[in-house]
Write an enzyme that holds these catalytic residues in place. Structure first.
Site, mmCIF file in Angstrom:
data_model
loop_
_atom_site.group_PDB
_atom_site.id
_atom_site.type_symbol
_atom_site.label_atom_id
_atom_site.label_comp_id
_atom_site.label_asym_id
_atom_site.label_seq_id
_atom_site.Cartn_x
_atom_site.Cartn_y
_atom_site.Cartn_z
ATOM 1 N N ASP A 44 0.842 -1.193 0.000
ATOM 2 C CA ASP A 44 0.000 0.000 0.000
ATOM 3 C C ASP A 44 0.880 1.246 0.000
ATOM 4 O OD1 ASP A 44 -2.839 1.135 0.460
ATOM 5 O OD2 ASP A 44 -1.589 2.163 1.937
ATOM 6 N N TYR A 49 3.919 9.344 0.420
ATOM 7 C CA TYR A 49 4.886 8.657 1.291
ATOM 8 C C TYR A 49 6.328 8.910 0.837
ATOM 9 C CZ TYR A 49 0.568 6.260 2.672
ATOM 10 O OH TYR A 49 -0.715 5.985 3.084
ATOM 11 N N LYS A 78 -1.793 5.960 -4.510
ATOM 12 C CA LYS A 78 -2.854 6.950 -4.248
ATOM 13 C C LYS A 78 -2.573 8.273 -4.928
ATOM 14 C CE LYS A 78 -3.350 4.822 0.295
ATOM 15 N NZ LYS A 78 -1.987 4.533 0.764
ATOM 16 N N HIS A 111 -6.627 9.713 -2.365
ATOM 17 C CA HIS A 111 -6.086 9.609 -0.995
ATOM 18 C C HIS A 111 -6.994 10.304 0.032
ATOM 19 C CE1 HIS A 111 -1.975 9.213 1.220
ATOM 20 N NE2 HIS A 111 -2.975 9.055 2.058
#
Ligand code: NAD
Length: 322
Positions: A44, A49, A78, A111
């Protein structure tokens, strides 16, 4: 066979996956490689990130060594808030795919239901919440309908097999379903015993949307941001009731929290850089809690949400999110 959830898009999604938030760039490649070795197949990720290049390197190494094939993996990413404008979606997905070194995502999610003004990836990537990289919030006028239409075109173009949403509540899902040609395959939400969200789960089930839980251990993920309510609550893995349930099954409290979520029908995506914890989280699927214990844990509910956009902003901007 590891358990899977059948998505409304026709694809199978592993029920236990591996989260990539806060996995440091320096170790991300090895962490992903080791997680594949440990048996994880779902990863994921997200633009936000900031580690998609390194995660992709871990995948490439596992594939080149013959541990897995691309089609054995289920790679999730995302769409960040600054790319909600319809014409910004496809270019950023192509960049994210290039970062991973793959040519399709298995699942691509919005997201947050928060549209912010576009930030050129050449200026700052990942862009984060603030237009100037410091404190300025600049909303975009993109509606969820505009963004979702662009998400649907990703499926038609083979850039993502399934599409879904994250951090959406009931009203927005109902609105989305009114215009969607492709319904969301999954909904990813904060979910732990302090935030049980039974009504939202009922809605998702009724509409055939699979639900993935994040932050399964509750406040643990948010302590470092010094959020008042996270600091004040007992960490769930140290809670005496959770500990005594775990002792009954000869399991770790963390496994009880994960199994509570999977027995409620959700997918889970815990992360750890330590191989022993990786294995323990994956193994959490291999025992069953009694209905009574599931009910006891659900009874912890206090409707406490840690991950709220408003938490990331100075107070003068709170009006944007009500
Ligand atoms: P997590 O469940 O991965 O972990 C929280 C903390 O607990 C981390 O410090 C982790 O290292 C630790 N931990 C993990 N397993 C443990 C164990 N068995 N025993 C003790 N400690 C353990 O929480 P998270 O990072 O909040 O969420 C998981 C994933 O969900 C993220 O990596 C990300 O992929 C996703 N996520 C998505 C959103 C979203 O907005 N869609 C928000 C947060 C997280």
């Amino acid at each position: 066979m590891a358990p899977v959830i059948k998505l409304n898009s026709g694809y199978d999604m592993p029920q236990v996956g591996f989260g990539l938030w806060k996995v440091d760039n320096a170790v991300a490649s090895d962490v992903v490689y080791n997680a594949i070795k440990a048996g994880y197949r779902l990863f994921d990720g997200a633009c936000d990130y900031g580690n998609e290049v390194e995660c992709g390197q871990g995948v490439a190494r596992a594939i080149s060594e013959g541990l897995v094939k691309r089609e054995d993996l289920f790679i999730v990413s995302k769409l960040w808030n600054t790319f909600h404008d319809g014409d910004r979606v496809e270019p950023i997905v192509k960049k994210q795919l290039a970062d991973w070194g793959i040519d399709y995502f298995d699942l691509y999610l919005i997201h947050f239901p928060v549209a912010l003004e576009w930030v050129d990836p050449a200026v700052r990537y990942p862009p984060g919440w603030h237009y100037d990289g410091k404190d300025e919030i600049r909303p975009s006028k993109a509606t969820i309908q505009e963004t979702w239409t662009a998400m649907e075109s990703l499926v038609a173009k083979g850039l993502s097999k399934s599409i879904g949403v994250s951090n959406f509540q009931a009203q927005l899902i109902y609105d989305l379903l009114r215009h969607a040609k492709i319904p969301p395959a999954t909904l990813q939400i904060e979910h732990h015993p302090y935030l049980v969200q039974q009504e939202l789960l009922n809605l998702a089930k009724h509409e055939g949307i699979a639900v993935t839980a994040y932050s399964s251990f509750g406040p643990a993920s948010f302590l470092e941001f010094n959020m008042g309510h996270a600091v004040k609550l007992t960490p769930l893995i140290e809670d005496e009731t959770i500990k005594s349930i775990a002792a009954k099954y000869n399991r770790d409290p963390s496994q009880v929290l994960l199994r509570w979520a999977t027995q409620r029908g959700l997918a889970i995506i815990p992360k750890s850089t330590r191989p022993a914890i990786m294995a323990s989280n994956l193994d959490s699927i291999n025992f069953d809690l009694s209905e009574e214990d599931i009910a006891t844990i659900s009874g912890f509910n206090r409707n406490i949400r840690f991950n709220q956009p408003a938490n990331y902003f100075p107070t003068e901007y709170l009006w944007i999110f009500g």
